[in-house]
Write a protein that holds these residues in place. Structure first.
Motif, mmCIF file in Angstrom:
data_model
loop_
_atom_site.group_PDB
_atom_site.id
_atom_site.type_symbol
_atom_site.label_atom_id
_atom_site.label_comp_id
_atom_site.label_asym_id
_atom_site.label_seq_id
_atom_site.Cartn_x
_atom_site.Cartn_y
_atom_site.Cartn_z
ATOM 1 N N UNK A 103 32.637 -21.567 36.441
ATOM 2 C CA UNK A 103 33.359 -22.795 36.803
ATOM 3 C C UNK A 103 34.299 -22.476 37.955
ATOM 4 N N UNK A 104 34.430 -23.429 38.862
ATOM 5 C CA UNK A 104 35.296 -23.214 40.006
ATOM 6 C C UNK A 104 35.176 -24.348 41.001
ATOM 7 N N UNK A 105 35.280 -24.007 42.299
ATOM 8 C CA UNK A 105 35.263 -25.025 43.346
ATOM 9 C C UNK A 105 34.293 -24.610 44.453
ATOM 10 N N UNK A 106 33.540 -25.589 44.948
ATOM 11 C CA UNK A 106 32.660 -25.358 46.093
ATOM 12 C C UNK A 106 33.537 -25.199 47.330
ATOM 13 N N UNK A 107 33.446 -24.103 48.055
ATOM 14 C CA UNK A 107 34.345 -23.863 49.193
ATOM 15 C C UNK A 107 34.021 -24.776 50.368
ATOM 16 N N UNK A 108 34.988 -24.890 51.260
ATOM 17 C CA UNK A 108 34.803 -25.717 52.458
ATOM 18 C C UNK A 108 34.115 -24.961 53.578
ATOM 19 N N UNK A 109 33.949 -23.662 53.416
ATOM 20 C CA UNK A 109 33.188 -22.859 54.359
ATOM 21 C C UNK A 109 31.879 -22.422 53.689
ATOM 22 N N UNK A 110 30.803 -22.233 54.489
ATOM 23 C CA UNK A 110 29.533 -21.803 53.877
ATOM 24 C C UNK A 110 29.707 -20.501 53.094
ATOM 25 N N UNK A 111 29.239 -20.514 51.866
ATOM 26 C CA UNK A 111 29.346 -19.335 51.004
ATOM 27 C C UNK A 111 28.031 -19.137 50.264
ATOM 28 N N UNK A 112 27.594 -17.882 50.174
ATOM 29 C CA UNK A 112 26.358 -17.558 49.463
ATOM 30 C C UNK A 112 26.705 -16.913 48.124
ATOM 31 N N UNK A 113 26.143 -17.434 47.061
ATOM 32 C CA UNK A 113 26.348 -16.857 45.730
ATOM 33 C C UNK A 113 25.005 -16.418 45.148
ATOM 34 N N UNK A 114 25.084 -15.564 44.145
ATOM 35 C CA UNK A 114 23.898 -14.878 43.663
ATOM 36 C C UNK A 114 23.700 -15.081 42.164
ATOM 37 N N UNK A 115 22.419 -15.174 41.785
ATOM 38 C CA UNK A 115 22.022 -15.166 40.380
ATOM 39 C C UNK A 115 21.154 -13.931 40.163
ATOM 40 N N UNK A 116 21.542 -13.092 39.218
ATOM 41 C CA UNK A 116 20.780 -11.883 38.917
ATOM 42 C C UNK A 116 19.787 -12.165 37.798
ATOM 43 N N UNK A 117 18.511 -11.899 38.089
ATOM 44 C CA UNK A 117 17.437 -12.049 37.104
ATOM 45 C C UNK A 117 16.738 -10.694 36.997
ATOM 46 N N UNK A 118 17.296 -9.809 36.205
ATOM 47 C CA UNK A 118 16.804 -8.442 36.101
ATOM 48 C C UNK A 118 15.854 -8.291 34.910
ATOM 49 N N UNK A 119 14.684 -7.763 35.166
ATOM 50 C CA UNK A 119 13.718 -7.502 34.098
ATOM 51 C C UNK A 119 14.078 -6.204 33.370
ATOM 52 N N UNK A 120 13.856 -6.185 32.065
ATOM 53 C CA UNK A 120 14.106 -4.963 31.292
ATOM 54 C C UNK A 120 12.992 -3.952 31.486
ATOM 55 N N UNK A 121 11.842 -4.397 31.937
ATOM 56 C CA UNK A 121 10.655 -3.571 32.146
ATOM 57 C C UNK A 121 10.122 -2.981 30.839
ATOM 58 N N UNK A 122 10.506 -3.634 29.722
ATOM 59 C CA UNK A 122 10.019 -3.210 28.411
ATOM 60 C C UNK A 122 8.788 -3.986 27.973
ATOM 61 N N UNK A 123 8.614 -5.162 28.546
ATOM 62 C CA UNK A 123 7.493 -6.014 28.162
ATOM 63 C C UNK A 123 7.145 -6.907 29.344
ATOM 64 N N UNK A 124 5.875 -7.231 29.505
ATOM 65 C CA UNK A 124 5.434 -8.140 30.564
ATOM 66 C C UNK A 124 5.500 -9.576 30.047
ATOM 67 N N UNK A 125 6.069 -10.463 30.840
ATOM 68 C CA UNK A 125 6.224 -11.851 30.404
ATOM 69 C C UNK A 125 6.492 -12.738 31.605
#
Length: 545
Positions: A103-125
Motif C-alpha cells: 500500500x502506498x502512493x503512485x509517484x508523480x515521476x515515472x517509477x518502475x516496480x518489481x514483482x518476484x515470481x521465483x520457482x522453487x525448482x522442486x516440481x514442474x508446474x
C-alpha cells in the motif's frame, strides 16, 4: 473496429495515470521493441489486461512502470493471487513478493516496480498469476488486474537459456515462446489503436493504394502446384515454360481420364453462377460402384473457367494421404463440360457448410439434413489436427496449397477432416474472394501479408491461412475481418491488427492462432511445432472427460 471496442475510458479519477511496460521489459518478455501501455492518459486497454502473458521458467521477475500525471500522488494497493493447474503442485512457486510496499502512493515521476515470481525448482508446474492494482482518489477507485501464466520447471536454474532450433522443441517451448511474440504483436496493436480512428483509416487507405499499386498487376499464369523454390508468381511466363506447363496438365488429364458413361449423377450438392457439384456414383471396369463427388461447370461457362477447373482440380493429383482428398478421375468429351471426380463417403460434407449448420445457418443442398451436434473444444482441436496433418503432408511433397480454408476441406460424420483443392471455390463461395482491381479473385482475408501484397507464397504463408482456418473452426465459420474493406486488408495487417479472440476460445488455442499471424514469416511456427502443441493440448483436454 473490434480492436477499438476494447479501448474504453477509465473513470475520471484515473484521467492522469499511466501504467505500462517499458520497451526493455516488453523485449525481455515478448521479444518486441515497443512500450506496452495498460493505462495511458486515462485510457485503459482492456484487451491487454485480459490477455494472459506467458512467463517462461527462465524469467523470475516482472517489471511495471507507473506515474501519476497530476500534482499529487494517487493512493494504491497491490495484491497477488496464484492458482495452480493441479493442487498437488503448489510448491512450485515461492510466494510472490514486491520490491515496494503493498500500500502506498503512485509517484508523480515515472517509477518502475518489481514483482518476484521465483520457482522453487522442486516440481514442474504452471500457475495463473493475477497481479491486482487498486488506485483511488478517495471518492472512487478502479482495480486493474494483470494476468500472467508462470511456468516452473524442475531442477532448472533461473537464467536465460538460448534454445537451439536444431533440437525438437517441447510443447511448452513452442507455445510460451512463440505465443508470447505473437500475443505481444496483438497487444501492442491494440494500444496503437488509441490514435484517431478516422485519421488512421485515411492514412492506411492512402498508403495501401500507394504501396500496393504495383502489387496487384494482372497475372495470367496459374500454378497447379508450386515448389518451395519459387514463392513469387511471375506476371508472365516464357513461351517454353508455358508450353511445359500445358503439357504437364495434359499428361495429368490423360492419366486420369475415365469414360463418361461410367458416371451417374444423382443430385446437386452445391451450385454457383457457373459451377455445379453433384453427388453420384462411378463404376470401374470391373463394374464396382463407388460414391463420388463430381465437379463441373455449366454450359455458359467460359474457356477460362473450364481451364481453372482443370488446373485447380489436378493440383493434388498423385498425392495419397488419409487427410488429403485428391482427384479420382477426369472425364473430357467433345462438346461437353469436363467432369472432375472425387471419392466421397456417406455423411461427408463441405467443412464450411458443416460449421454453418452447427450454428443453425441453412445452406444450399442441406435441406432436410439433421443439424450436427454441438462442437466442443476437443472436437475443434482434433479437427484442426487433421487439417494440420494433411497440410504437413503436402509440404513434405513440396506442394503449397495457397488457399487453406474451411471451404476447401471436407468432414465426415465422425468429424474427420481432409484438405481438398480449391476448384470452383471462387464461384461456390463468392463472399470469400475479392478482386482488388486486378481481374483476379483471391481469398484476401485468408492470405498472409507477404502473399497479399507481394504474391510471395511459402510454407509460412500456408501456416498463416491455417491460423485463420482454426479461427473459422472456433467461430463456426464466421467471416474473418467482416468489418474491414477488402481494399484495406493489406494496410490493416501491416498496421499490426489481427482477428479478435472468439468468446468461447481458450487462451491457449488463440495464442496458437496469433502465433501463426506473426508479421515475419520466420517468426511463425512450423507445422511440426504446431502438431506437437495441439496434440499435447488435446491430451490435456481429454483428461477432464
Amino acid at each position: 473496429m473490434k480492436w477499438l471496442a476494447g479501448l474504453l475510458l477509465l473513470p475520471l479519477c484515473l484521467g492522469h495515470l499511466n501504467v505500462y511496460l517499458s520497451s526493455a521489459e516488453v523485449w525481455r518478455l515478448l521479444g518486441l521493441t515497443a512500450e506496452l501501455f495498460y493505462v495511458r492518459d486515462g485510457q485503459i486497454n482492456f484487451y491487454a489486461l485480459n490477455f494472459v502473458v506467458p512467463v517462461p521458467a527462465t524469467i523470475g521477475e516482472l517489471h511495471f512502470t507507473w506515474q501519476s500525471l497530476i500534482r499529487r500522488p494517487l493512493p494504491y494497493s497491490l495484491h497477488v493471487d496464484v492458482v495452480y493447474d493441479e493442487p498437488s503442485k503448489r510448491g512450485a512457486l515461492h510466494p510472490p513478493t514486491f520490491n515496494i510496499s503493498s500500500e502506498g502512493f503512485v509517484p508523480t515521476e515515472p517509477q518502475t516496480w518489481r514483482v518476484d515470481l521465483r520457482c522453487t525448482r522442486l516440481v514442474a508446474a504452471e500457475a495463473d498469476v493475477t497481479i491486482s492494482l487498486n488506485v483511488s482518489t478517495g471518492s472512487s477507485s478502479t482495480a486493474l488486474h494483470f494476468k500472467r501464466r508462470k511456468i516452473c520447471l524442475k531442477d532448472m536454474p533461473q537464467q536465460i537459456i538460448k534454445v537451439d532450433n536444431a533440437h525438437a522443441p517441447t510443447s511448452a517451448d513452442i507455445f510460451y515462446a512463440g505465443a508470447g511474440c505473437a500475443g505481444g504483436v496483438l497487444l501492442i496493436a491494440a494500444v496503437a489503436a488509441a490514435a484517431c480512428r478516422a485519421r488512421a483509416r485515411k492514412l492506411r487507405r492512402a498508403r495501401s493504394d500507394e504501396q500496393d499499386a504495383h502489387a496487384f498487376l494482372p497475372d495470367s499464369s496459374c500454378k497447379s502446384a508450386a515448389s518451395y523454390t519459387s514463392y513469387r508468381r511471375p506476371t508472365s511466363l516464357p513461351a517454353a515454360a508455358a508450353e511445359e506447363r500445358a503439357r504437364d496438365l495434359q499428361q495429368r488429364i490423360a492419366e486420369l481420364t475415365i469414360q463418361r458413361c461410367r458416371v451417374r449423377l444423382r443430385s446437386v450438392a452445391m451450385e454457383g453462377t457457373f459451377g455445379r457439384v453433384y453427388r453420384g456414383t462411378y463404376a470401374d471396369e470391373e463394374a464396382r460402384e463407388q460414391e463420388v463427388l463430381v465437379k463441373t461447370v455449366a454450359e455458359h461457362a467460359s474457356q477460362v473457367q473450364v481451364s481453372l477447373l482443370l488446373q485447380e482440380g489436378c493440383m493434388l493429383y498423385g498425392l495419397h494421404h488419409e487427410r488429403v482428398l485428391s482427384v479420382l478421375g477426369v472425364s473430357i468429351e467433345d462438346q461437353t463440360a469436363p467432369f472432375l471426380l472425387y471419392p466421397w463417403g456417406a455423411g461427408w460434407r463441405n467443412l464450411k457448410q458443416f460449421l454453418l449448420a452447427c450454428r443453425g445457418v441453412t445452406v444450399g443442398g442441406a435441406a432436410g439434413v439433421a443439424p450436427p451436434p454441438p462442437l466442443t473444444t476437443q472436437h475443434v482441436v482434433r479437427m484442426a489436427l487433421h487439417a494440420l496433418d494433411g497440410l504437413a503432408y503436402l509440404h513434405t511433397q513440396h506442394v503449397l496449397h495457397k488457399d487453406v480454408a474451411a471451404r476447401n476441406c471436407v468432414v465426415d460424420e465422425n468429424l474427420r477432416v481432409m484438405i481438398a483443392d480449391n476448384a470452383l471455390s471462387r464461384d461456390l463461395f463468392p463472399g470469400d474472394y475479392h478482386c482488388l482491381g486486378d481481374n483476379e479473385n483471391r481469398p484476401i482475408k485468408w492470405l498472409a501479408l507477404e502473399a497479399l501484397s507481394k504474391r510471395q507464397f511459402s510454407p509460412a504463408a500456408d501456416v498463416w491461412a491455417l491460423g485463420v482456418l482454426l479461427w473459422e473452426l472456433t467461430t463456426l465459420a464466421h467471416q474473418p475481418y467482416a468489418e474491414v474493406d477488402p481494399f484495406e486488408v493489406a494496410a490493416y495487417l501491416r498496421d499490426g491488427y489481427r482477428l479478435q479472440q472468439p468468446a468461447n476460445c481458450p487462451d491457449e488455442l488463440f495464442a496458437v492462432m496469433a502465433y501463426c499471424w506473426a508479421m515475419s514469416p520466420d517468426d511463425r511456427p512450423t507445422l511440426p511445432q504446431l502438431q506437437i502443441f495441439l496434440r499435447d493440448f488435446h491430451t490435456q483436454l481429454t483428461r477432464f472427460v
